[in-house]
Design a protein around this motif. Structure first.
Motif, PDB file in Angstrom:
ATOM      1  N   VAL A 110       1.560  -2.797  -3.431  1.00  0.00           N
ATOM      2  CA  VAL A 110       1.842  -1.974  -4.775  1.00  0.00           C
ATOM      3  C   VAL A 110       1.433  -0.462  -4.574  1.00  0.00           C
ATOM      4  O   VAL A 110       2.322   0.248  -4.833  1.00  0.00           O
ATOM      5  CB  VAL A 110       1.305  -2.507  -6.072  1.00  0.00           C
ATOM      6  CG1 VAL A 110       1.736  -1.750  -7.259  1.00  0.00           C
ATOM      7  CG2 VAL A 110       2.095  -4.101  -6.138  1.00  0.00           C
ATOM      8  N   ALA A 111       0.159  -0.448  -4.277  1.00  0.00           N
ATOM      9  CA  ALA A 111      -0.181   0.776  -4.201  1.00  0.00           C
ATOM     10  C   ALA A 111       0.275   1.671  -3.206  1.00  0.00           C
ATOM     11  O   ALA A 111       0.686   2.899  -3.417  1.00  0.00           O
ATOM     12  CB  ALA A 111      -1.961   0.876  -3.696  1.00  0.00           C
ATOM     13  N   ASP A 112       0.572   1.167  -1.938  1.00  0.00           N
ATOM     14  CA  ASP A 112       1.573   1.847  -0.902  1.00  0.00           C
ATOM     15  C   ASP A 112       2.809   2.287  -1.183  1.00  0.00           C
ATOM     16  O   ASP A 112       3.485   2.992  -0.705  1.00  0.00           O
ATOM     17  CB  ASP A 112       1.358   1.052   0.503  1.00  0.00           C
ATOM     18  CG  ASP A 112       0.152   0.912   1.062  1.00  0.00           C
ATOM     19  OD1 ASP A 112      -0.732   1.746   0.724  1.00  0.00           O
ATOM     20  OD2 ASP A 112       0.232   0.013   1.982  1.00  0.00           O
ATOM     21  N   ASN A 113       3.418   1.495  -2.227  1.00  0.00           N
ATOM     22  CA  ASN A 113       4.723   1.803  -2.571  1.00  0.00           C
ATOM     23  C   ASN A 113       4.962   2.100  -4.016  1.00  0.00           C
ATOM     24  O   ASN A 113       6.046   1.855  -4.728  1.00  0.00           O
ATOM     25  CB  ASN A 113       5.596   0.457  -2.413  1.00  0.00           C
ATOM     26  CG  ASN A 113       5.817  -0.049  -0.864  1.00  0.00           C
ATOM     27  OD1 ASN A 113       6.566   0.768  -0.282  1.00  0.00           O
ATOM     28  ND2 ASN A 113       4.978  -0.807  -0.430  1.00  0.00           N
ATOM     29  N   SER A 114       3.900   2.849  -4.541  1.00  0.00           N
ATOM     30  CA  SER A 114       4.229   3.357  -6.067  1.00  0.00           C
ATOM     31  C   SER A 114       4.481   4.699  -6.185  1.00  0.00           C
ATOM     32  O   SER A 114       5.274   5.067  -7.130  1.00  0.00           O
ATOM     33  CB  SER A 114       2.740   3.280  -6.646  1.00  0.00           C
ATOM     34  OG  SER A 114       1.846   4.024  -6.027  1.00  0.00           O
TER      35      SER A 114
END
Ligand code: C2E
Ligand code: CA
Ligand code: CA
Ligand code: CA
Length: 285
Positions: free
Chosen positions: A279-283
């Motif tokens: 999620v952090a990488d794709n936010s």
């Protein structure tokens, strides 16, 4: 005469073989049942999380999928143990555990800025949903963990629609009032008639992976996928496609106005910590 005798003998042998197979299956199911019981006590079950993403790659939610690390058999697929647990009734305690665990996860996410707003979809078996106090169970699990309702979603299958429809509709209305969304899983694979769709207070339908798989090569699968997307659009329901594995499949779905995707193209189901990293990488899209 001899022919008749041989036929009879063959039939007998066939029956014996059938009895043998049935006995073996029963024995297998019995031992799996015992193992499930023990597995629950020994915390052998856990959840993994598969991202549900928008067209731009932003993660909007996850589907919680149950996993079982069996001490002798290794990883046992839910496709193998869920039917046994449904048959034995163990799906009730197992399903409650999944709900508790899901609410606990949502509680943790609510305290993490990057995860706040990510929803969690939980699979619910017909037997679970049909319990008289099912909505009460959901409400108390949410209350216990201070879960914001809009973050919890339930995935229900078409197969439960053969039961008392007025009970199902009433429960879905109560869930809706609580703020818990319902998604119709495996859409198109069951027997439900389309007229049910307008009676059910649904938020989402899920195009089954059986139709997504050959969407580029099988014209009837393509027609079904397109029809489900149009139906969603016309009824004001979100549509999510599952089992999206290739860019070709994604592009076809996107061209037909699909807005939500789930599948190996984006990610396999992940351990909680890996999902949080995903999620952090794709936010920042
Ligand atoms: P489902 O609800 O239709 O879940 C989707 C299944 O497709 C999952 O299998 C998922 O890992 C798999 N999948 C996801 N993306 C792809 C892809 O791109 N390609 C392919 N080939 N497969 C993909 P899984 O985790 O083995 O679960 C199987 C079924 O077991 C689920 O089907 C659901 O019906 C049931 N299940 C899983 N967890 C639970 C649970 O907590 N409660 C209940 N009642 N049922 C559960
Ligand atoms: Ca599902
Ligand atoms: Ca499915
Ligand atoms: Ca399925």
């Amino acid at each position: 005469q001899v022919g008749v005798w041989i036929n009879a003998a063959t039939a007998m042998l066939g029956m014996l073989a059938l009895v043998h197979i049935t006995l073996m299956e029963t024995a297998e199911a019995n031992s799996l049942q015992r193992d499930i019981e023990r597995g629950m006590a020994r915390r052998e079950f856990f959840l993994v999380f598969q991202p549900q993403v928008q067209a731009d790659g932003k993660v909007v939610g996850a589907e919680a999928l149950l996993r079982w690390r069996h001490p002798q058999l290794g990883m046992v697929s839910p496709g193998d143990f869920i039917p046994v647990a449904e048959e034995s009734g163990q799906i009730l305690p197992l399903g409650s555990w999944v709900l508790q665990e899901a609410c606990q996860t949502l509680q943790r996410w609510a305290r993490t800025p990057a995860m706040d707003g990510v929803s969690l979809s939980v699979n619910v078996s017909a037997k679970q949903f049909l319990q008289p106090d099912f909505v009460g169970q959901i409400a108390s699990a949410m209350q216990q963990h201070g879960v914001v309702a809009a973050r919890l979603k339930l995935e229900l299958t078409e197969s439960m629609l053969v039961h008392d429809m007025s009970d199902i509709i009433a429960k879905m209305h109560s869930l809706h009032t609580l703020g818990v969304g319902c998604s119709l899983d495996d859409f198109g694979t069951g027997f439900s008639s389309l007229s049910y769709l307008k009676k059910l207070p649904l938020d989402q339908i899920k195009i089954d992976q059986a139709f997504v798989r050959d969407v580029l090569t099988d014209p009837s699968d393509a027609a079904i996928a397109r029809a489900v997307l149009q139906l969603g659009e016309n009824l004001g329901l979100a549509v999510i496609a599952e089992g999206v594995e290739t860019e070709g499949q994604r592009d076809f779905l996107l061209a037909n106005h699909c807005r939500l995707f789930q599948g190996y193209l984006y990610s396999r189901p992940l351990a909680a910590i890996d999902f949080e990293m995903y999620v952090a990488d794709n936010s920042a899209m």
